[in-house]
Design a protein around this motif. Structure first.
Motif, PDB file in Angstrom:
ATOM      1  N   PRO A   1       0.833  -1.207   0.000  1.00  0.00           N
ATOM      2  CA  PRO A   1       0.000   0.000   0.000  1.00  0.00           C
ATOM      3  C   PRO A   1       0.871   1.262   0.000  1.00  0.00           C
ATOM      4  CG  PRO A   1      -0.534  -1.452   1.868  1.00  0.00           C
ATOM      5  CD  PRO A   1       0.658  -2.040   1.182  1.00  0.00           C
ATOM      6  N   LYS A   2       0.434   2.256  -0.745  1.00  0.00           N
ATOM      7  CA  LYS A   2       1.197   3.522  -0.806  1.00  0.00           C
ATOM      8  C   LYS A   2       0.424   4.588  -0.045  1.00  0.00           C
ATOM      9  CE  LYS A   2       3.678   2.675  -5.112  1.00  0.00           C
ATOM     10  NZ  LYS A   2       3.090   1.333  -5.396  1.00  0.00           N
ATOM     11  N   LEU A   3       0.990   4.970   1.094  1.00  0.00           N
ATOM     12  CA  LEU A   3       0.312   5.917   1.983  1.00  0.00           C
ATOM     13  C   LEU A   3      -0.120   7.193   1.252  1.00  0.00           C
ATOM     14  CD1 LEU A   3      -0.490   6.875   4.849  1.00  0.00           C
ATOM     15  CD2 LEU A   3       1.877   7.589   5.180  1.00  0.00           C
ATOM     16  N   LEU A   4       0.792   7.751   0.456  1.00  0.00           N
ATOM     17  CA  LEU A   4       0.471   9.043  -0.169  1.00  0.00           C
ATOM     18  C   LEU A   4      -0.651   8.941  -1.207  1.00  0.00           C
ATOM     19  CD1 LEU A   4       4.064  10.557  -0.560  1.00  0.00           C
ATOM     20  CD2 LEU A   4       2.299  11.250   1.078  1.00  0.00           C
ATOM     21  N   ASP A   5      -0.979   7.700  -1.636  1.00  0.00           N
ATOM     22  CA  ASP A   5      -2.088   7.502  -2.585  1.00  0.00           C
ATOM     23  C   ASP A   5      -3.356   7.035  -1.886  1.00  0.00           C
ATOM     24  OD1 ASP A   5      -0.268   8.051  -4.548  1.00  0.00           O
ATOM     25  OD2 ASP A   5       0.122   5.945  -5.060  1.00  0.00           O
ATOM     26  N   ASP A   6      -3.344   6.973  -0.557  1.00  0.00           N
ATOM     27  CA  ASP A   6      -4.505   6.451   0.164  1.00  0.00           C
ATOM     28  C   ASP A   6      -5.749   7.301  -0.146  1.00  0.00           C
ATOM     29  OD1 ASP A   6      -5.090   4.628   2.871  1.00  0.00           O
ATOM     30  OD2 ASP A   6      -6.413   6.372   2.617  1.00  0.00           O
ATOM     31  N   PRO A   7      -6.878   6.653  -0.494  1.00  0.00           N
ATOM     32  CA  PRO A   7      -8.079   7.421  -0.868  1.00  0.00           C
ATOM     33  C   PRO A   7      -8.532   8.409   0.208  1.00  0.00           C
ATOM     34  CG  PRO A   7      -8.380   5.073  -1.311  1.00  0.00           C
ATOM     35  CD  PRO A   7      -7.052   5.214  -0.629  1.00  0.00           C
ATOM     36  N   LYS A   8      -8.353   8.068   1.489  1.00  0.00           N
ATOM     37  CA  LYS A   8      -8.764   9.008   2.543  1.00  0.00           C
ATOM     38  C   LYS A   8      -7.926  10.288   2.477  1.00  0.00           C
ATOM     39  CE  LYS A   8     -10.789   6.095   6.093  1.00  0.00           C
ATOM     40  NZ  LYS A   8     -10.830   5.690   7.480  1.00  0.00           N
ATOM     41  N   LEU A   9      -6.643  10.134   2.209  1.00  0.00           N
ATOM     42  CA  LEU A   9      -5.772  11.319   2.127  1.00  0.00           C
ATOM     43  C   LEU A   9      -6.039  12.113   0.857  1.00  0.00           C
ATOM     44  CD1 LEU A   9      -2.272  10.126   3.352  1.00  0.00           C
ATOM     45  CD2 LEU A   9      -3.889  11.632   4.506  1.00  0.00           C
ATOM     46  N   VAL A  10      -6.301  11.382  -0.226  1.00  0.00           N
ATOM     47  CA  VAL A  10      -6.587  12.065  -1.488  1.00  0.00           C
ATOM     48  C   VAL A  10      -7.874  12.883  -1.341  1.00  0.00           C
ATOM     49  CG1 VAL A  10      -7.138  11.698  -3.927  1.00  0.00           C
ATOM     50  CG2 VAL A  10      -5.312  10.354  -2.846  1.00  0.00           C
ATOM     51  N   GLU A  11      -8.844  12.305  -0.636  1.00  0.00           N
ATOM     52  CA  GLU A  11     -10.109  13.013  -0.394  1.00  0.00           C
ATOM     53  C   GLU A  11      -9.862  14.287   0.442  1.00  0.00           C
ATOM     54  OE1 GLU A  11     -12.722  10.506   1.965  1.00  0.00           O
ATOM     55  OE2 GLU A  11     -13.711  12.308   2.726  1.00  0.00           O
ATOM     56  N   LEU A  12      -9.095  14.155   1.517  1.00  0.00           N
ATOM     57  CA  LEU A  12      -8.784  15.324   2.355  1.00  0.00           C
ATOM     58  C   LEU A  12      -7.994  16.360   1.563  1.00  0.00           C
ATOM     59  CD1 LEU A  12      -7.622  14.083   5.883  1.00  0.00           C
ATOM     60  CD2 LEU A  12      -9.608  15.500   5.340  1.00  0.00           C
ATOM     61  N   SER A  13      -7.097  15.860   0.723  1.00  0.00           N
ATOM     62  CA  SER A  13      -6.254  16.745  -0.084  1.00  0.00           C
ATOM     63  C   SER A  13      -7.122  17.634  -0.986  1.00  0.00           C
ATOM     64  CB  SER A  13      -5.309  15.865  -0.900  1.00  0.00           C
ATOM     65  OG  SER A  13      -4.681  16.589  -1.886  1.00  0.00           O
ATOM     66  N   LYS A  14      -8.141  17.017  -1.590  1.00  0.00           N
ATOM     67  CA  LYS A  14      -9.037  17.798  -2.462  1.00  0.00           C
ATOM     68  C   LYS A  14      -9.835  18.795  -1.637  1.00  0.00           C
ATOM     69  CE  LYS A  14      -9.482  14.455  -6.158  1.00  0.00           C
ATOM     70  NZ  LYS A  14      -9.986  13.094  -6.242  1.00  0.00           N
ATOM     71  N   LYS A  15     -10.309  18.335  -0.457  1.00  0.00           N
ATOM     72  CA  LYS A  15     -11.127  19.203   0.387  1.00  0.00           C
ATOM     73  C   LYS A  15     -10.333  20.416   0.893  1.00  0.00           C
ATOM     74  CE  LYS A  15     -12.397  18.659   4.942  1.00  0.00           C
ATOM     75  NZ  LYS A  15     -12.919  18.020   6.144  1.00  0.00           N
ATOM     76  N   LEU A  16      -9.089  20.192   1.276  1.00  0.00           N
ATOM     77  CA  LEU A  16      -8.315  21.251   1.947  1.00  0.00           C
ATOM     78  C   LEU A  16      -7.373  21.994   1.000  1.00  0.00           C
ATOM     79  CD1 LEU A  16      -7.378  19.211   5.151  1.00  0.00           C
ATOM     80  CD2 LEU A  16      -9.165  20.942   4.943  1.00  0.00           C
ATOM     81  N   ASN A  17      -7.286  21.491  -0.242  1.00  0.00           N
ATOM     82  CA  ASN A  17      -6.386  22.114  -1.204  1.00  0.00           C
ATOM     83  C   ASN A  17      -4.926  22.120  -0.724  1.00  0.00           C
ATOM     84  OD1 ASN A  17      -5.997  23.149  -3.709  1.00  0.00           O
ATOM     85  ND2 ASN A  17      -6.285  25.291  -3.067  1.00  0.00           N
ATOM     86  N   LYS A  18      -4.550  21.025  -0.081  1.00  0.00           N
ATOM     87  CA  LYS A  18      -3.168  20.803   0.358  1.00  0.00           C
ATOM     88  C   LYS A  18      -2.769  19.428  -0.156  1.00  0.00           C
ATOM     89  CE  LYS A  18      -2.824  24.525   2.844  1.00  0.00           C
ATOM     90  NZ  LYS A  18      -1.887  25.589   2.490  1.00  0.00           N
ATOM     91  N   SER A  19      -1.463  19.186  -0.352  1.00  0.00           N
ATOM     92  CA  SER A  19      -1.059  17.872  -0.870  1.00  0.00           C
ATOM     93  C   SER A  19      -1.179  16.819   0.232  1.00  0.00           C
ATOM     94  CB  SER A  19       0.387  17.931  -1.379  1.00  0.00           C
ATOM     95  OG  SER A  19       1.277  18.030  -0.300  1.00  0.00           O
ATOM     96  N   PRO A  20      -1.296  15.539  -0.150  1.00  0.00           N
ATOM     97  CA  PRO A  20      -1.332  14.479   0.877  1.00  0.00           C
ATOM     98  C   PRO A  20      -0.127  14.569   1.816  1.00  0.00           C
ATOM     99  CG  PRO A  20      -1.971  13.570  -1.237  1.00  0.00           C
ATOM    100  CD  PRO A  20      -1.510  14.988  -1.501  1.00  0.00           C
TER     101      PRO A  20
END
Ligand SMILES: NC(=O)c1ccc[n+]([C@@H]2O[C@H](COP(=O)([O-])OP(=O)(O)OC[C@H]3O[C@@H](n4cnc5c(N)ncnc54)[C@H](OP(=O)(O)O)[C@@H]3O)[C@@H](O)[C@H]2O)c1
Length: 317
Positions: free
Chosen positions: A227-246
């Protein structure tokens, strides 16, 4: 403009920046530029180790930036680690002095015992027999710690600490130490959030540094399906919401929970991205969401030495 990173007071009153640069796997040919760029954009804390075999090149960068007048030695917080083949008490200052000579510095800000388990002394850094099995030393890390305390008294290092020690090993050090460990450096990221170890360290006044805060995607033993942490769907979702990178989100999560981070990169764009986490805050809801990602996922297991009597990861934490 160079970023301003806050510091925390260690249990000896010394200040340590909560954000630094990792240098494991940074090749000798690229690490000098990375450390120079890092200092230029505001990094003041550099995490290294003798075992990374690049301290000479890290030293080139530090000394160049001091000569150029960009920083003074006192502005920097330089960390290194005693390698496993130097645990025998008479070898501790030998390991430390090799690091100081490579870095061309008079003192370190923090020196850690890299791992609790020692390896056969006075040969290869990774000593193995003909079958490829690691050769061990049975030195007790409590004796190694006593020799580290002497290095503080000699002025070679300002603060001392431990890395990869489990809760029982921390308690053993504390029960005989005359200088308490200032810092524990352990693997820590959303897949291994170390809640229990953090609580223990807080109760003992030990500051925690998170290594592999991005999940160490470039670790040499990574498999394609891991598993690749930086590609985790939960982080990607937060990244889009907050406009910050994973990466920015999980680095911010750590500093917000009081954990120091030392992400490694040799890329200037990512150096700037990673340190740019001090102008936003995660809500409690977002913090909880990231806390919920824990799955005990460890990148640095070192299963090839798990029969060593001081191997740290055979117990819950
Ligand atoms: N005490 C110990 O036993 C121990 C063990 C492991 C690590 N450490 C320390 O902790 C440091 C950090 O851990 P680590 O090196 O294992 O891994 P890490 O910092 O979790 O991840 C480094 C990897 O992430 C990439 N990266 C960095 N920033 C990124 C970003 N913003 N977006 C996407 N990818 C990014 C890097 O690639 P690029 O370089 O190409 O950007 C590199 O492949 C080490 O370098 C070392 O100083 C200590």
């Amino acid at each position: 403009m160079a970023a301003k990173v806050p510091s925390v007071a260690l249990n000896n009153g010394r200040l340590m920046p909560v954000f630094g640069l990792g240098t494991w796997k940074s090749k000798p040919g690229e690490v000098t530029k990375a450390v120079k760029d890092a200092i230029d954009v505001g990094y003041r804390h550099i995490d290294g180790a003798l075992a990374y075999q690049n301290e000479n090149e890290v030293g080139d960068a530090i000394n160049a930036k001091i000569s150029e007048g960009v920083v003074k030695r006192d502005d920097l917080f330089v960390v290194s680690k005693l390698w496993n083949t130097f645990h025998r008490p008479d070898l501790v200052s030998v390991g430390l002095k090799k690091t100081l000579a490579d870095l061309r510095l008079d003192y370190l800000d923090l020196y850690l015992i890299h791992w609790p388990q020692g390896y056969k002394e006075e040969g290869e850094l990774f000593p193995k027999d003909a079958e490829g099995k690691f050769l061990y030393s049975d030195v007790d890390y409590v004796d190694t710690w006593k020799a580290l305390e002497e290095c503080v008294k000699q002025g070679l290092v300002k603060s001392i600490g431990i890395s990869n020690f489990n809760s029982q090993q921390i308690e053993r050090i504390l029960s005989s130490a005359t200088i308490k460990p200032a810092v524990l450096q352990v693997e820590c990221h959303p897949y291994l959030n170390q809640k229990k170890l953090l609580e223990l360290c807080k109760s003992k006044g030990i500051t925690v540094t998170a290594y592999s805060p991005l999940g160490s995607p470039d670790r040499p033993w990574a498999k394609p399906d891991d598993p690749k942490l930086l590609d985790d769907p939960k982080l990607v979702e937060l990244s889009k919401k907050l406009n910050k990178s994973p990466a920015q989100i999980i680095l911010r999560w750590q500093v917000q929970r009081g954990v120091i981070v030392i992400p490694k990169t040799v890329n200037k764009t990512r150096l700037i991205e990673n340190i740019d986490i001090f102008d936003f805050e995660l809500s409690q809801q977002d913090m909880d969401y990231i806390n919920s990602m824990d799955c005990g996922g460890r990148a640095c297991v070192l299963e090839w030495v798990k029969d060593h009597k001081h191997y740290p990861f055979n117990i819950e934490f």
